[in-house]
Every structure is written in structure tokens, then in C-alpha cells.
Design a protein around this motif. Structure first.
Motif: not given
Length: 248
Positions: A11-18, A24-29
Motif C-alpha cells: 500500500e503506497i498511500s491512502s486518504g479520504n475521498l468525498e 470513502f477511504r481511498i487506497h493506492y496499491f
């Protein structure tokens, strides 16, 4: 798959997304070879069972330019709406054009206008087979320790891809009510003896050659069924596609 193996995923990064469907919580893999994004709704899906899941392949035409050649955008919106309400995960795979990419996809557009289906059009351009694995989606689910999901799909390749990694799959019951089968696809399925998922009792199967044709309007201006009151009108898609639009 060997249960002793641990699939590579980072998992490279994550954050909240409206979004218009909520937060949602967005995750980049990445797994070093392929990248993907996951939208997660819920306090924590870690280790949960029967998690509502949509595995969505990128569709540049539909998502960027509102193409009417497919219902990819509608499928994603349906998934986000239900995941927002029930909790779950949408895994977005960068597999535009069945994994071949945008340039080959664009190169087949003129062939499709001549009535050639997508598979044959790709082969005409020198692309054989469907290069669209779903291993990355399975790795992301295992990252969250999710071993069973309710999958929003009728694509058996996605189901097989999850089960290969030991993930149990059940039907989410949110699939499209219209199944379009091109006659060429049916012949190909029969020839290759490919197994397809059965449709539900409330599904509609439309079999067509997908040639450009005319359709009859089945509704009046109030949206109520009234027979063929509006007569024939021109269309830009095939019989099956336009019939599906009416049934939707």
C-alpha cells in the motif's frame, strides 16, 4: 494457489475521498508490476466475512467521455451506491481495453462500426486472447485479510481469479437485469465450451447480431408502457444494446 505463499502487495498511500455517494477511504496499491486503487466504505473491513465487493476494470471511453457503447459507468455507480449503503470495497484496476490499453482499443473502433465484435477486432489488430487477469484484486482483498466476498458481477473469470487465491465468492444479487449475448459470442462460447454464469429468474437475455438497426419506442412521455405509440426512431447502436436500454 499454495497456501504457504504470501502474495506481494504494497500500500503506497491512502486518504479520504468525498464522492456524490458519500465519503470513502481511498487506497493506492502496487505489487511491483501492476497498480490499482481501492475505495473502502465502513469502519474497518479488515478480516470481515462476505464483504460486498466490486472489481471494476477501467473504461476510459465511458468514464471520461460518457460513451454509450457500454454500461461501465452505470455498473460502477450502482456499486458505489450499494457499497456506500452497506459497506464494502470497490477495487479499480487499470485494465483499459481488456488490458491491452487505450491505443489498441481506439484502433478497433472503425472495425466495430462495420459490425465486427470487440474480440475479433482485437485479433484483426494482432491482439489474441483476453489479457485481463484479476490477481491484483485478490491480493488487495488478502491485504485486508478478507477471505470471503459478495461479488457484484456475472464475470466468471473474476470469480475464478478470487477462488484461485482461496477467497470464497457469493453473488451479491446486484447484477444487471439485462444480459446481452452476441450470436458470434454464443458460437465462440459453444466452440470453446466456456462456462458462463447462469442468469437469475428476473434477468432478460437478448440475443442479437448487434448490427445497427431501428427500434420501437415502448414508453410514452410519462414513462408508462403504451405499446408502440411513438413509432420507429433511428438509433446509433445495435438491436441488443438498444433493447437493453429500454429494459433498463
Amino acid at each position: 494457489m499454495n497456501k504457504k505463499m504470501e502474495p506481494l502487495i504494497c500500500e503506497i498511500s491512502s486518504g479520504n475521498l468525498e464522492t456524490k455517494y458519500g465519503k470513502f477511504r481511498i487506497h493506492y496499491f502496487t505489487d511491483g508490476r501492476e497498480d490499482a486503487v481501492a475505495l473502502v466504505k465502513g469502519d474497518d473491513i479488515f478480516g470481515e466475512k462476505e464483504v460486498l465487493c466490486r472489481i471494476h476494470s477501467q473504461c476510459f471511453f465511458a468514464e471520461a467521455f460518457y460513451s454509450t457503447e457500454c454500461d461501465c459507468s452505470e455498473q460502477m455507480e450502482l456499486a458505489l451506491e450499494n457499497i456506500q449503503a452497506q459497506g464494502g470495497i470497490l477495487i479499480y484496476l487499470f485494465q483499459n481495453g481488456r488490458g491491452y490499453g487505450l491505443a489498441p482499443l481506439i484502433s478497433t473502433q472503425d472495425l466495430k462500426e462495420r459490425g465486427i465484435n470487440q474480440k475479433d477486432a482485437y485479433e484483426y489488430k494482432g491482439f489474441y486472447g483476453i489479457e485481463r487477469p484479476f490477481d491484483m484484486a485478490a491480493k488487495i482483498l488478502l491485504h485486508f485479510r478478507v477471505k470471503s466476498i459478495k461479488l457484484i458481477t456475472k464475470n466468471k473469470a473474476k470469480i475464478d481469479g478470487m477462488e484461485k487465491y482461496g477467497i470464497t465468492v457469493s453473488d451479491a444479487g446486484l447484477n444487471s437485469s439485462v444480459v446481452i449475448l452476441d450470436k458470434k459470442i454464443i458460437n465462440y462460447i459453444n466452440y470453446k465450451q466456456i462456462e458462463i454464469m447462469p442468469v437469475t429468474d428476473n434477468s432478460v437475455i437478448i440475443i442479437s447480431d448487434l448490427n445497427i438497426d431501428k427500434i420501437l419506442c415502448l414508453t410514452d412521455c410519462n414513462g408508462e408502457f403504451c405499446g408502440f405509440n411513438d413509432g420507429i426512431k433511428e438509433t446509433t447502436g445495435g438491436c441488443a444494446f438498444n433493447s437493453a436500454q429500454i429494459f433498463k
